[in-house]
Design a protein around this motif. Structure first.
Motif: not given
Length: 204
Positions: A12-41
């Motif tokens: 996220l920092i590389k993309l100029g986005q604000n970092p997350l406090i936790s993967l359970t954060d609310s909002g669009e960014v955390a939602s997208r991350v949680n959706l793709i993270y296991p697949l990308i890993r």
């Protein structure tokens, strides 16, 4: 030591986005991350033989047999992402010996099919979810891979996507160079004794 959120925040920092406090954060960014993270890993761990993911296992044959073509079916481990090598004892299947091929194997629908009576030994890439088990290049590769996938939906910028792609390619090149210098190099399909005698002009 890095956590999953650290890996995500690096992207996220590389993309100029604000970092997350936790993967359970609310909002669009955390939602997208949680959706793709296991697949990308899982994709990242499948496409390259990371040493952190390499594992060895002995497998017994299933009570089921293939309908045709092979005599035995061996179920792959539940954490398998990619089968690298299959052995009968210490002998690696799939090479050639003399003018005749050794027994082959095929990986289909979660099982290894072969004519070899088991148990068989395998080297495979296993799913490793804890970033603490990854090396530093693997952490960077995962962050870069995430940045590639998140760039356009989060920034609407093809340039950011291109920058993330260049970052990923750079990290993967470094990982390949590092991996090639660790351990003994593996010779794929080495010359058989028949071939050695043939090139030397002798008899097999």
């Amino acid at each position: 030591m890095p956590s999953e959120v650290d890996v995500v925040n690096y992207a996220l920092i590389k993309l100029g986005q604000n970092p997350l406090i936790s993967l359970t954060d609310s909002g669009e960014v955390a939602s997208r991350v949680n959706l793709i993270y296991p697949l990308i890993r899982d994709q990242l761990q499948r496409i390259f033989p990371w040493r952190a993911c390499k594992a060895r296992k002995q497998i017994a044959a299933s009570t089921e047999t293939p309908e045709w073509g092979y005599a035995y079916k061996y179920p792959a481990p539940s954490d398998n992402l990619r089968i690298i090598d299959v052995y009968s004892g210490k002998h690696r299947l799939g090479n050639t010996e003399g003018p005749f091929p050794r027994s082959q194997w095929s990986y289909e629908q979660g099982s290894i099919l072969t004519d070899i009576q088991g148990p068989i030994n395998i080297i495979y890439l296993k799913r490793v979810t804890d970033p603490n088990a990854w090396d530093s290049l693997m952490v960077s590769a995962m962050s870069a891979f995430l940045a590639m996938e998140l760039a356009e939906p989060l920034t609407n910028s093809p340039q950011k996507r291109a920058q993330a792609t260049a970052w990923f390619n750079e990290v993967m090149m470094a990982a390949k160079n590092a991996s090639s210098q660790e351990g003994n190099p593996q010779i794929i399909n080495p010359d058989s004794s028949w071939e050695n005698a043939r090139w030397a002009g002798g008899d097999y």
